[in-house]
Scaffold this active site. Structure first.
Site, mmCIF file in Angstrom:
data_model
loop_
_atom_site.group_PDB
_atom_site.id
_atom_site.type_symbol
_atom_site.label_atom_id
_atom_site.label_comp_id
_atom_site.label_asym_id
_atom_site.label_seq_id
_atom_site.Cartn_x
_atom_site.Cartn_y
_atom_site.Cartn_z
ATOM 1 N NE ARG A 294 48.809 53.031 41.676
ATOM 2 C CZ ARG A 294 49.279 52.603 42.835
ATOM 3 N NH1 ARG A 294 50.547 52.240 42.943
ATOM 4 N NH2 ARG A 294 48.482 52.541 43.899
ATOM 5 C CB VAL A 297 44.847 56.411 35.591
ATOM 6 C CG1 VAL A 297 44.278 57.661 36.241
ATOM 7 C CG2 VAL A 297 43.858 55.252 35.733
ATOM 8 C CE1 TYR A 425 40.799 56.872 36.956
ATOM 9 C CE2 TYR A 425 38.454 56.481 37.248
ATOM 10 C CZ TYR A 425 39.519 56.834 36.440
ATOM 11 O OH TYR A 425 39.294 57.128 35.115
ATOM 12 C CD GLU A 426 42.970 51.935 38.920
ATOM 13 O OE1 GLU A 426 43.688 51.160 39.589
ATOM 14 O OE2 GLU A 426 41.814 51.637 38.572
ATOM 15 N N GLY A 427 44.868 54.723 43.060
ATOM 16 C CA GLY A 427 45.832 55.292 43.990
ATOM 17 C C GLY A 427 45.830 56.799 43.876
#
Length: 566
Positions: A294, A297, A425-427
């Site tokens: 996160r 990202v 993505y990644e939450g």
């Protein structure tokens, strides 16, 4: 495309904004001396400028391809990845016991951001490996560590994470992939995973997948999920890749952007895997990787923003259109406004990400709970605000180009297309906001109020010398304090409809603090002029965002599907 690594900006932030000296003063990171930091930033910058940046357009135009079941990456990607691996850039934050450099996450964050600016699609491959390395360091058995970590750390092997299934996206607990014991300590993994970034490549000896799956006795939901490492080739005892495992890439997604990065549909057909962590403890282990990713990202978003800014600035200084003081469109007030706001946005987001990385490093170096709480609080902000900044700045970069921004040959649109998925993505960024306003305020707001106190103290100390910058920040901290007090006093039903607005408002004020600190370090230079742009044109957004955050959910809850229909 041309790219210049913003080394001076990183040094300003490290030295005067995020307090990197605290990290370097710890025993764990004592090797992060000024000379070491300078050498790392310089060498990484050279790699990005000379090797990775030329691959940006190639990856977009050629794309990754699946031919007869074989994954083909764009021209030059294999050489670019080898330059990353051989330079030790995968190993920067990894444990020295397994070949890593053991250097601070703060430096890895700067390097990863530079690589994202130069060629985001390729940078995603080592980013995934770094996240897997951290997950294995924290949760794998000694045998797994000894076999996998040296090869992942060296870049000989690459890593992925496999969470999503067609029916299980953000609701990870709905996954159905099965893991059945083989009787020899391994497991047979069966199921399909989608959206697997860099699920395969043609430049590493092995691809190691971290796969979430359910054991036969698993409880429903997230409590019944376990984590397994499932390699493309099953390693021999000496680490040599052996026979092919029972897994395959079914197809590649046709995407809006990041064409050079293969996003795979993966099929596991009784593939051999090994448990990571404890049975039914998969989410804890996977979140180690996801939290690492996160922040990474968020850095991808900032990197894309930096690339878009540099591209737009070069165009504006060259494009002749109309009459202006400079003879180019750079001299037009609205174009200069756009570019100045782009630069101010990037600096704010970069500073927040670096502050988050410093907190992570201090947590690891000291074990203090306050640093852990700060790292946890800043992570969703760094991810969401970094990626939102990437989208805003890339979008503005297209506008600076005018009609040519809409034409693919300039490359301006690629920055937006590539960065758009980072908010997903990644939450998703909505989930990041829910995490911030929900879980991260469960301490009664302690971590939030500590940050607010520090921001207010900075504003107080600067009032005498920088009143034009300090006063807006001080007022903003008061508004943020009131909004946080309101949030803490509400139940989740009232908090969550305003969560995204709260995160944005908090980030805006953090960005003001970063700009103030930079201006105080160089009161007559560019940082002070940039801070004035931020304080007058971007910081005011905090007020509307925090007002929205305090509205509760009644108006939204009352909306029906029929209200929204045509």
């Amino acid at each position: 495309m041309p790219y210049t690594a913003p080394i001076d900006c990183y040094r300003l932030i490290l030295d005067h904004v995020v307090g990197f000296h605290k990290v370097a003063a710890t025993q764990r990171f004592s090797e992060a001396t000024p000379d070491t930091v300078s050498a790392i930033l310089t060498e990484a910058g050279r790699l990005c400028e000379e090797v990775l940046a030329p691959l940006q357009r190639v990856g977009d135009t050629e794309g990754a391809k699946l031919e007869g079941g074989i994954l083909r990456t764009p021209t030059g990607y294999a050489e670019g990845y080898r330059a990353i691996a051989e330079g030790g850039w995968v190993s920067l934050p990894a444990d020295p016991e397994y070949g890593g450099m053991g250097l601070p996450m703060t430096l890895a964050t700067a390097v990863n951001e530079m690589m994202s600016a130069a060629c985001l699609s390729l940078q995603l491959a080592p980013l995934m490996s770094q996240g897997q390395i951290e997950a294995l360091e924290n949760h794998a058995s000694d045998e797994i560590k000894a076999l996998y970590l040296p090869r992942l750390t060296s870049g000989e092997w690459t890593g992925t994470m496999n969470l999503t299934e067609p029916q299980a996206g953000s609701d990870v607990g709905a996954l159905t992939t099965k893991a059945e014991p083989n009787g020899d300590g391994s497991y047979a993994i069966t199921g399909q995973k989608i959206y697997i970034s860099w699920g395969d490549n043609d430049f590493s000896e092995n691809v190691c997948h971290l796969v979430l799956a359910r054991l036969p006795d698993a409880a429903p939901g997230t409590k019944g999920i376990s984590l397994f490492i499932v390699p493309k080739y099953i390693p021999e005892s000496d680490g040599t890749p052996g026979r092919a495992n029972e897994l395959r890439v079914v197809s590649l997604e046709e995407k809006m952007g990041q064409h050079g990065s293969p996003t795979c549909v993966m099929s596991y057909e009784g593939a051999t895997g090994w448990l990571i962590g404890t049975e039914h403890g998969g989410m804890k282990a996977m979140f180690t990787m996801m939290n690492n990713a996160r922040l990474g990202v968020g850095g991808q978003g900032i990197g894309a923003a930096e690339g878009a800014l540099q591209h737009a600035l070069a165009f504006a200084q060259d494009r002749v259109q109309g009459k202006s003081p400079t003879g180019t469109i750079f001299g037009h007030p609205d174009v200069k406004r756009m570019l100045a706001q782009m630069k101010a946005e990037v600096f704010a987001a970069r500073s927040i990400a670096m502050a988050c990385a410093v907190a992570i490093d201090m947590q690891h170096a000291t074990g203090h709970e306050d640093w852990a709480a700060r790292a946890a609080f800043l992570t969703p902000i760094a991810k969401s605000f970094g990626t939102e900044t990437g989208m805003r700045v890339a979008d503005t970069g297209i506008q600076v180009h005018g009609g040519m921004g809409f034409v693919e040959e300039t490359g301006a649109a690629q920055f937006f297309r590539d960065v758009r998925v980072t908010a997903i993505y990644e939450g998703t960024n909505g989930i990041q906001a829910i995490d911030l306003a929900g879980r991260k305020l469960m301490d009664g707001g302690e971590a939030a109020f500590r940050l607010i106190d520090e921001m207010q103290a900075d504003a107080e100390s600067a009032r005498a010398t920088h009143p034009d910058l300090a006063e807006p920040l001080w007022q903003a901290t008061e508004t943020l304090r009131e909004a946080t007090e309101w949030m803490v006093a509400q139940d989740m039903g009232a908090r969550l409809p305003g969560a995204s607005a709260y995160l944005h408002g908090f980030a805006r004020v953090l960005g003001g603090q970063a700009h103030l600190r930079a201006a105080m370090a160089d009161p007559e230079g560019a940082p002070a002029r940039l801070a004035a742009v931020y304080m007058t044109r971007l910081l005011p957004e905090h007020a509307s965002a925090l007002a929205e955050a305090r509205e509760g959910g009644d108006a939204v809850s009352a909306i029906t599907a029929e209200d929204l229909a045509a």
